[in-house]
Design an enzyme around this catalytic site. Structure first.
Site, short mmCIF file in Angstrom:
data_model
loop_
_atom_site.label_atom_id
_atom_site.label_comp_id
_atom_site.label_asym_id
_atom_site.label_seq_id
_atom_site.Cartn_x
_atom_site.Cartn_y
_atom_site.Cartn_z
N GLU A 272 0.85 -1.22 0.00
CA GLU A 272 0.00 0.00 0.00
C GLU A 272 0.87 1.25 0.00
O GLU A 272 0.52 2.27 -0.61
CB GLU A 272 -0.94 0.02 1.20
CG GLU A 272 -1.97 -1.09 1.20
CD GLU A 272 -2.74 -1.20 -0.10
OE1 GLU A 272 -3.15 -0.17 -0.66
OE2 GLU A 272 -2.92 -2.35 -0.58
N TRP A 275 1.62 1.74 -3.51
CA TRP A 275 0.50 2.37 -4.24
C TRP A 275 0.54 3.89 -4.05
O TRP A 275 0.29 4.66 -4.95
CB TRP A 275 -0.85 1.84 -3.74
CG TRP A 275 -1.36 0.65 -4.50
CD1 TRP A 275 -1.35 -0.64 -4.06
CD2 TRP A 275 -1.94 0.63 -5.82
NE1 TRP A 275 -1.89 -1.44 -5.04
CE2 TRP A 275 -2.26 -0.70 -6.12
CE3 TRP A 275 -2.21 1.61 -6.77
CZ2 TRP A 275 -2.85 -1.08 -7.33
CZ3 TRP A 275 -2.80 1.24 -7.98
CH2 TRP A 275 -3.11 -0.09 -8.25
N TRP A 303 -22.16 11.51 -18.25
CA TRP A 303 -22.38 11.62 -16.81
C TRP A 303 -23.67 12.40 -16.58
O TRP A 303 -24.04 13.24 -17.40
CB TRP A 303 -21.23 12.38 -16.15
CG TRP A 303 -19.88 11.73 -16.28
CD1 TRP A 303 -18.91 12.05 -17.20
CD2 TRP A 303 -19.35 10.66 -15.50
NE1 TRP A 303 -17.81 11.25 -17.03
CE2 TRP A 303 -18.05 10.38 -15.99
CE3 TRP A 303 -19.85 9.91 -14.42
CZ2 TRP A 303 -17.24 9.38 -15.44
CZ3 TRP A 303 -19.04 8.93 -13.89
CH2 TRP A 303 -17.75 8.67 -14.39
N ASN A 338 -10.40 2.40 3.54
CA ASN A 338 -10.19 2.27 2.09
C ASN A 338 -11.31 1.49 1.39
O ASN A 338 -11.81 1.90 0.35
CB ASN A 338 -8.84 1.60 1.83
CG ASN A 338 -8.52 1.56 0.35
OD1 ASN A 338 -8.44 2.59 -0.30
ND2 ASN A 338 -8.40 0.36 -0.21
N TRP A 356 -16.79 11.57 -11.42
CA TRP A 356 -15.86 11.31 -10.31
C TRP A 356 -15.31 12.59 -9.72
O TRP A 356 -14.96 12.65 -8.53
CB TRP A 356 -14.73 10.35 -10.72
CG TRP A 356 -13.91 10.73 -11.92
CD1 TRP A 356 -14.06 10.27 -13.19
CD2 TRP A 356 -12.79 11.64 -11.97
NE1 TRP A 356 -13.12 10.82 -14.03
CE2 TRP A 356 -12.32 11.67 -13.31
CE3 TRP A 356 -12.14 12.43 -11.03
CZ2 TRP A 356 -11.24 12.46 -13.72
CZ3 TRP A 356 -11.07 13.21 -11.44
CH2 TRP A 356 -10.63 13.23 -12.76
N TRP A 379 -10.13 7.91 -6.89
CA TRP A 379 -11.40 8.20 -7.59
C TRP A 379 -11.37 7.67 -9.02
O TRP A 379 -12.33 7.05 -9.48
CB TRP A 379 -11.71 9.71 -7.56
CG TRP A 379 -12.47 10.00 -6.31
CD1 TRP A 379 -11.96 10.45 -5.13
CD2 TRP A 379 -13.86 9.76 -6.09
NE1 TRP A 379 -12.94 10.51 -4.18
CE2 TRP A 379 -14.13 10.12 -4.74
CE3 TRP A 379 -14.92 9.31 -6.86
CZ2 TRP A 379 -15.40 10.01 -4.18
CZ3 TRP A 379 -16.20 9.20 -6.31
CH2 TRP A 379 -16.42 9.55 -4.98
C1 LIG Z 1 -11.81 7.13 -3.65
C2 LIG Z 1 -10.55 7.09 -2.81
C3 LIG Z 1 -9.98 8.26 -2.35
C4 LIG Z 1 -8.80 8.23 -1.58
N1 LIG Z 1 -8.27 9.42 -1.14
C5 LIG Z 1 -7.13 9.40 -0.40
C6 LIG Z 1 -6.55 10.61 0.06
O1 LIG Z 1 -7.00 11.71 -0.25
N2 LIG Z 1 -5.46 10.53 0.86
C7 LIG Z 1 -4.90 9.32 1.22
O2 LIG Z 1 -3.93 9.30 1.98
N3 LIG Z 1 -5.42 8.17 0.77
C8 LIG Z 1 -6.51 8.17 -0.02
N4 LIG Z 1 -7.04 6.98 -0.46
C9 LIG Z 1 -6.31 5.72 -0.18
C10 LIG Z 1 -6.72 4.99 1.11
O3 LIG Z 1 -8.10 4.86 1.18
C11 LIG Z 1 -6.20 5.65 2.37
O4 LIG Z 1 -4.82 5.94 2.25
C12 LIG Z 1 -6.37 4.72 3.59
O5 LIG Z 1 -7.73 4.38 3.75
C13 LIG Z 1 -5.86 5.43 4.83
O6 LIG Z 1 -6.03 4.65 5.96
P1 LIG Z 1 -4.78 3.95 6.66
O7 LIG Z 1 -3.68 4.93 6.87
O8 LIG Z 1 -5.32 3.23 7.84
O9 LIG Z 1 -4.34 2.95 5.52
P2 LIG Z 1 -3.48 1.61 5.56
O10 LIG Z 1 -4.31 0.55 4.94
O11 LIG Z 1 -2.93 1.35 6.90
O12 LIG Z 1 -2.32 1.94 4.51
C14 LIG Z 1 -1.06 2.52 4.85
C15 LIG Z 1 -0.77 3.69 3.97
O13 LIG Z 1 -0.65 3.29 2.62
C16 LIG Z 1 -1.22 4.27 1.76
N5 LIG Z 1 -2.39 3.69 1.10
C17 LIG Z 1 -3.29 2.81 1.61
N6 LIG Z 1 -4.21 2.48 0.69
C18 LIG Z 1 -3.90 3.15 -0.42
C19 LIG Z 1 -4.46 3.24 -1.72
N7 LIG Z 1 -5.56 2.54 -2.05
N8 LIG Z 1 -3.90 4.05 -2.62
C20 LIG Z 1 -2.78 4.75 -2.32
N9 LIG Z 1 -2.19 4.71 -1.12
C21 LIG Z 1 -2.74 3.93 -0.18
C22 LIG Z 1 -1.64 5.42 2.66
O14 LIG Z 1 -0.59 6.36 2.72
C23 LIG Z 1 -1.85 4.74 3.99
O15 LIG Z 1 -1.69 5.57 5.09
C24 LIG Z 1 -8.21 6.99 -1.26
C25 LIG Z 1 -8.79 5.80 -1.74
C26 LIG Z 1 -9.94 5.85 -2.50
C27 LIG Z 1 -10.55 4.56 -2.99
#
Ligand SMILES: Cc1cc2nc3c(=O)[nH]c(=O)nc-3n(C[C@H](O)[C@H](O)[C@H](O)COP(=O)(O)OP(=O)(O)OC[C@H]3O[C@@H](n4cnc5c(N)ncnc54)[C@H](O)[C@@H]3O)c2cc1C
Length: 477
Positions: A272, A275, A303, A338, A356, A379
């Site tokens: 992640e 990603w 849309w 997420n 979106w 998105w």
């Molecule tokens: C529609 C949508 C919008 C999002 N907007 C954002 C946003 O504005 N800012 C943001 O930080 N994340 C965003 N995410 C990614 C993700 O949802 C969040 O990073 C995550 O939920 C944060 O919770 P966590 O720190 O507990 O994640 P964990 O699951 O613990 O992940 C660890 C770290 O990995 C990164 N990460 C995790 N999932 C993703 C992912 N799918 N894509 C990219 N990086 C990821 C983040 O930096 C996160 O803190 C988005 C995802 C979606 C589907």
């Protein structure tokens, strides 16, 4: 005697801060400055939650700097103009900062380079917000990756920069004017959610707790929003109260002490983090994604415009319990897990057929971790238009997603109090009657909207949509 400026941006910490560390080692006096932007005029893309988190980070940064002998200087306005003024005031001859990778940060950096040249001072910029700069992970031909898996493979193969030694002292001279650490009042805002604790100390505690506990269950449980096993570090990576190196090497250390299932769980967590860097390099190389689909296949996609449906989605009253729970958590806390982000995003784009960009904007206004690159990536992934996105025909069904990821309704019952007494089995199938007296019937029929979406995507792919629809779409934006 060398006096330099360290310009804080998305690096609001004193530990493992690349530019700050170099500034300390290469000077006698440091002026650590943060410049508050007049965001109301310039960015319609933030809101009280992120600003409140920022205030807490600045408060903590200010205390941490004082503890090692420094003093945080706060100014407000255009960053380049403010830095120029500070150079005149202090006669500093260097500016240190960590590079941003989004188009706005890059533009400001370029302006600063020009001003520095004019003033005959040096700027030193560093990679810090990511483990690898966008130009460090490229295809063999030297092009940016558009697909995640080969990007991740290359990312893993490269040597990672190490964590830096601790900064023990830092001198800030001469006495300089500083604004007080702001509260939300500064921007005329009031607090609207109960947000997570900010600052470097709170971030480090979250990381330690996660590495000592939930990371072992991450792979198996990360998609279950009621289980709360994810790291909750996204806002810390966003504001730089942790460095990505601290998180990555924390995982490497945790991996050494274990094997098998837990190690695989740690690997899936690191995935992640990759990603995150993948989306940051996409935005750096393809800044047009902020305005348009990454994929040019669906340019003609139709849309809808439907303000009342948009409002029901924002307020969490769509009659789809999992969607409403997610939106209500977002509104109450500035966070959403997420899996639920994906569900609500697919629902907006594929059940309500709203662009979106409308969801992207609402998320940016509410999320504490709101990040231009990750949010856009998430998105566009959900809408099926992005880099390595979900195939357009993979349309998540909110009812079966609930059955799979919130079968006991733990998450739904936390955020939708009207449904606390309802049997959770009823959250997993389209209802024929109201689930509760105060809870609405579903705003749409998922099965019917799914077919409509497939038809629209297929039509767009065949390029069979008339030019007039394109024109209408352009006019509506
Ligand atoms: C529609 C949508 C919008 C999002 N907007 C954002 C946003 O504005 N800012 C943001 O930080 N994340 C965003 N995410 C990614 C993700 O949802 C969040 O990073 C995550 O939920 C944060 O919770 P966590 O720190 O507990 O994640 P964990 O699951 O613990 O992940 C660890 C770290 O990995 C990164 N990460 C995790 N999932 C993703 C992912 N799918 N894509 C990219 N990086 C990821 C983040 O930096 C996160 O803190 C988005 C995802 C979606 C589907």
């Amino acid at each position: 005697m060398r006096r330099v400026i360290h310009w804080f941006r998305r690096d609001l910490r004193i530990t493992d801060n690349t530019a700050l560390w170099h500034a300390c080692n290469e000077s006698d006096e440091i002026i650590p400055v943060y410049i508050l932007s007049t965001w109301k005029k310039r960015h319609s893309w933030t809101g009280p939650n992120r600003q409140e988190f920022l205030c807490g980070c600045l408060e903590s940064l200010s205390r941490n700097l004082e503890a090692i002998g420094g003093r945080l200087i706060l100014r407000a306005g255009d960053p380049v103009q403010e830095l120029e003024k500070l150079i005149h005031e202090t006669h500093a001859d260097r500016i240190y900062f960590n590079r941003g990778t989004d188009p706005y940060s890059i533009e400001v950096q370029q302006q600063l380079e020009q001003v520095s040249e004019k003033l005959n001072i040096q700027t030193f910029s560093y990679k810090d917000t990511t483990i690898f700069d966008p130009n460090e992970v490229l295809t063999r031909e030297g092009h940016p990756f558009r697909v995640f898996t080969p990007y991740a493979r290359t990312w893993h193969q490269q040597e990672k920069p190490s964590i830096l030694p601790k900064i023990r002292t830092l001198q800030t001279l001469p006495p300089l004017f500083s604004l007080p650490v702001p509260t939300l009042d500064y921007w005329g805002l009031t607090s609207e959610s109960k947000i997570i604790e900010s600052g470097e100390k709170a971030a480090r505690k979250r990381l330690t707790d996660f590495l000592n506990g939930a990371i072992g269950a991450y792979r198996e449980k990360r998609n279950f929003p009621g289980e709360r096993v994810t790291s909750r570090l996204s806002q810390d990576l966003r504001f730089g109260t942790l460095s990505p190196r601290q998180v990555y090497f924390g995982c490497v250390e945790a991996s050494k002490e274990t094997s098998g299932t837990i190690r695989r769980s740690i690997d899936s967590y690191v995935n992640e983090l990759v990603w995150r860097e993948f989306y940051m390099q996409i935005l750096a190389h393809f800044p047009g994604v902020l305005d348009d689909d990454f994929s040019d296949q669906f340019f003609a996609l139709q849309w809808d415009e439907n303000d009342s449906a948009l409002k029901r989605w924002c307020d969490g009253v769509t009659g789809f319990p999992i969607v409403d729970a997610g939106m209500r958590e977002l509104n109450a806390t500035g966070f959403m897990p997420n899996r639920v982000r994906m569900i609500v995003a697919m629902f907006l784009t594929k059940d309500l057929h709203l662009h979106w960009r409308k969801g992207e904007r609402y998320f940016m206004q509410k999320l504490v971790d709101g990040d231009m690159a990750l949010n856009n990536g998430g998105w566009q992934w959900s809408a099926g238009t992005g880099a390595d996105a979900a195939p357009y025909f993979r349309i998540q069904n909110p009812w079966s997603q609930t059955k799979r990821y919130d079968p006991a309704g733990l998450y739904i019952k936390t955020w939708v109090p009207e449904l606390r007494e309802v049997d959770p089995i009823r959250f997993t199938q389209s209802p024929t009657a109201r689930l509760a007296k105060d809870y609405p019937m579903p705003i749409v029929d998922h099965a019917a909207e799914r077919l409509k979406t497939l038809e629209r995507f297929n039509r767009a792919r065949r390029g069979a949509v008339s030019v007039s629809v394109r024109a209408r779409r352009a006019a509506a934006m």
